[in-house]
Design an enzyme around this catalytic site. Structure first.
Site, PDB file in Angstrom:
ATOM      1  N   GLU A 179      23.740  38.664  11.328  1.00  0.00           N
ATOM      2  CA  GLU A 179      22.500  37.884  11.489  1.00  0.00           C
ATOM      3  C   GLU A 179      22.779  36.525  12.129  1.00  0.00           C
ATOM      4  OE1 GLU A 179      19.148  38.752   9.608  1.00  0.00           O
ATOM      5  OE2 GLU A 179      19.852  40.809   9.612  1.00  0.00           O
ATOM      6  N   HIS A 254      19.450  34.476   3.927  1.00  0.00           N
ATOM      7  CA  HIS A 254      20.489  33.974   4.834  1.00  0.00           C
ATOM      8  C   HIS A 254      21.137  32.768   4.154  1.00  0.00           C
ATOM      9  CE1 HIS A 254      17.945  35.601   8.364  1.00  0.00           C
ATOM     10  NE2 HIS A 254      18.999  36.382   8.226  1.00  0.00           N
ATOM     11  N   CYS A 374      16.032  27.478  10.630  1.00  0.00           N
ATOM     12  CA  CYS A 374      15.904  28.836  11.182  1.00  0.00           C
ATOM     13  C   CYS A 374      15.475  28.788  12.637  1.00  0.00           C
ATOM     14  CB  CYS A 374      14.827  29.625  10.451  1.00  0.00           C
ATOM     15  SG  CYS A 374      15.076  29.796   8.704  1.00  0.00           S
TER      16      CYS A 374
HETATM   17  O1  SUG Z   1      14.365  37.538   9.472  1.00  0.00           O
HETATM   18  N1  SUG Z   1      11.052  36.469   8.965  1.00  0.00           N
HETATM   19  C1  SUG Z   1      12.417  36.171   9.375  1.00  0.00           C
HETATM   20  C2  SUG Z   1      12.769  34.762   8.982  1.00  0.00           C
HETATM   21  C3  SUG Z   1      14.093  34.351   9.534  1.00  0.00           C
HETATM   22  C4  SUG Z   1      14.551  33.055   9.015  1.00  0.00           C
HETATM   23  N2  SUG Z   1      15.814  32.720   9.567  1.00  0.00           N
HETATM   24  C5  SUG Z   1      16.797  32.046   8.945  1.00  0.00           C
HETATM   25  N3  SUG Z   1      16.825  31.869   7.665  1.00  0.00           N
HETATM   26  N4  SUG Z   1      17.761  31.633   9.668  1.00  0.00           N
HETATM   27  C6  SUG Z   1      13.400  37.169   8.783  1.00  0.00           C
HETATM   28  O2  SUG Z   1      13.232  37.572   7.621  1.00  0.00           O
HETATM   29  C7  SUG Z   1       8.972  37.764   8.912  1.00  0.00           C
HETATM   30  C8  SUG Z   1       8.068  38.485   9.878  1.00  0.00           C
HETATM   31  C9  SUG Z   1       6.832  39.037   9.213  1.00  0.00           C
HETATM   32  O3  SUG Z   1       6.891  39.374   8.020  1.00  0.00           O
HETATM   33  O4  SUG Z   1       5.792  39.175   9.894  1.00  0.00           O
HETATM   34  C10 SUG Z   1      10.376  37.506   9.460  1.00  0.00           C
HETATM   35  O5  SUG Z   1      10.846  38.246  10.287  1.00  0.00           O
END
Ligand code: SUG
Length: 451
Positions: A179, A254, A374
């Site tokens: 990731e 994460h 993020c």
């Molecule tokens: O991968 N949310 C992302 C958020 C990513 C956050 N990134 C870090 N922490 N670096 C994920 O879970 C949600 C999309 C939705 O539910 O419509 C989403 O993909």
């Protein structure tokens, strides 16, 4: 090499929120995503909120870049998944009827969270003196697993020339689930000098401890070991650490939801790592003459739940020109959580490590589990790399004005997951992205532009 790297800075490249930003509840283990699934989003507000944060960093004197959104809804994936029809609207309608969840997956603007786009190792850490990029394979969530090919194209279009090395994403199998930078931090004294790369994983074939029970671990140690090898890092300057499974089960999907670092400072929750003492001694040893500083937040001050709901640790720690210590950029949710706010007030008062805390409203991204950290991919760049960058992706007043106008003329105020089948959303989105590639001088990077 060292003198050539003088004046190197960390550039934050933020993902520009795409026109299809919506709440589809796609990420199991990401509490905010699950809670907001099915609600109405505002793509325009989301993009403007992100741009406001970038503008604020530019005003502080930081170098700030942007990475463009991906093409969504992604028709090539719908076709690959067997959806058929006489034309594109018919394919959208077929997906909406047969599998609305898959239509949501290929429409997600999740590529905005570019901390998951790639792992980046700056030139000073790599044996060949080049800046290395490995796009994350993102295999743990179907909607994110379609990001790597376009991410790779975008990174190659922006970071062009002999000083960069672009690798392929890792093999797409759970053993190498990756990731990206969300689980990777780099410590150093000065950005252009050799640093220590810190890789945090949720699970490893070698680990004897049990993993999370409720939610998936999205990063493996084996993925990061492969990346450290391809990036030609010295093993003495690479530290690997396992996340605390308890944190993952509390919604820390994460590592950047529970710790953040900058230069020689690590700010983390006491429950972030499986073995905190080992993390510290390994980092101290790797840093050598440069001493690490640690700010460990106890559960007694901020519980894991408070950390997850406020996103305190998904902050950005910035070395702002002409400012002592670090400036901490946090989401405004940190101001409404009483425990977190009082912790931050004390931290600011102490003037130890963090000298200023600034709050930004990123509510639209936060509702899908994406805070300030993020939204950005950190790339250390030498003055030469900055000077020779051809794409127009480093923000200045002109580019900010162009992007504001572009968002205001192309984005919807409201979007519900039911709107994803609307063929005009596809057309609007493509028109917007086509204009964007001209604004950013990127050439044709999207499949719809070359089909
Ligand atoms: O991968 N949310 C992302 C958020 C990513 C956050 N990134 C870090 N922490 N670096 C994920 O879970 C949600 C999309 C939705 O539910 O419509 C989403 O993909």
């Amino acid at each position: 090499m060292e003198s050539q790297n003088k004046g190197s800075v960390e550039v934050n490249f933020d993902g520009l929120v795409g026109p299809t930003h919506n709440f589809a509840g796609l990420s199991f283990g990401n509490v905010a995503s699950s809670q907001h699934g099915g609600r109405t989003s505002s793509p325009r507000q989301a993009a403007l909120q992100g741009l406001e944060k970038m503008k604020a960093l530019v005003a502080m004197g930081m170098k700030q870049g942007i990475l463009p959104p991906h093409e969504r809804p992604h028709l090539p994936t719908l076709k690959k998944l067997g959806f058929q029809g006489k034309d594109e609207p018919a394919i959208l309608a077929s997906a909406a009827g047969l599998a609305p969840n898959l239509l949501a997956s290929v429409s997600s603007a999740s590529n905005m969270w570019v901390a998951n786009a790639a792992t980046v190792s700056p030139f000073a850490d790599a044996a060949d003196g080049r800046t290395h990029f490995t796009p994350a394979n993102l295999i743990s969530m179907p909607h994110r697993s379609i990001e790597p090919p376009i991410t790779s194209k975008i990174l190659k279009a922006i970071f062009k020339g002999d000083s960069y090395a672009h690798h392929s994403a890792l093999p797409r199998t759970p053993a190498f689930s990756d990731e990206g930078a969300a689980n990777h931090t780099r410590f150093c004294s000065q950005y252009g000098e050799r640093g220590v790369e810190f890789f945090v994983y949720g699970v490893s074939a070698k680990s004897t401890s049990t993993g999370p029970k409720k939610y998936p671990a999205r990063q493996t140690r084996e993925a990061f070991e492969a990346i450290a090898r391809s990036h030609q890092l010295d093993t003495k300057n690479s530290v690997f650490a396992q996340q605390n499974p308890e944190a993952i089960d509390a919604g820390v999907f994460h590592n950047d939801v529970i710790s953040v670092g900058n230069r020689d400072l690590l700010f983390f929750h006491e429950k972030a790592f499986l073995d905190t003492d080992k993390v510290k001694s390994d980092l101290d040893r790797a840093m050598g003459v440069h001493e690490m500083s640690y700010i460990e937040v106890p559960s007694a001050s901020v519980s894991l739940d408070d950390a997850v709901t406020s996103y305190l640790f998904n902050s950005q720690l910035l070395s702002v020109p002409n400012t002592e210590g670090s400036v901490m950029v946090v989401p405004s949710e940190c101001a409404v959580n009483v425990a977190v706010k009082s912790y931050l007030d004390e931290l600011e008062k102490s003037q130890v490590g963090v000298n200023k805390v600034v709050y930004y409203d990123l509510g639209q991204s936060m509702s899908n589990g994406g805070g300030p950290a993020c939204l950005r991919l950190r790339v250390v760049m030498s003055p030469e790399q900055i000077k020779t960058m051809q794409a127009r992706v480093l923000l200045n007043d002109d580019l900010i004005a162009d992007l504001e106008a572009w968002i205001n003329s192309n984005y919807r105020d409201e979007l519900h997951p039911d709107d994803l089948a609307d063929p005009s959303l596809l057309a609007e989105s493509r028109k917007a992205l086509d204009e964007l590639t001209s604004i950013l001088k990127l050439g044709s990077i999207y499949e719809f532009q070359t089909a």
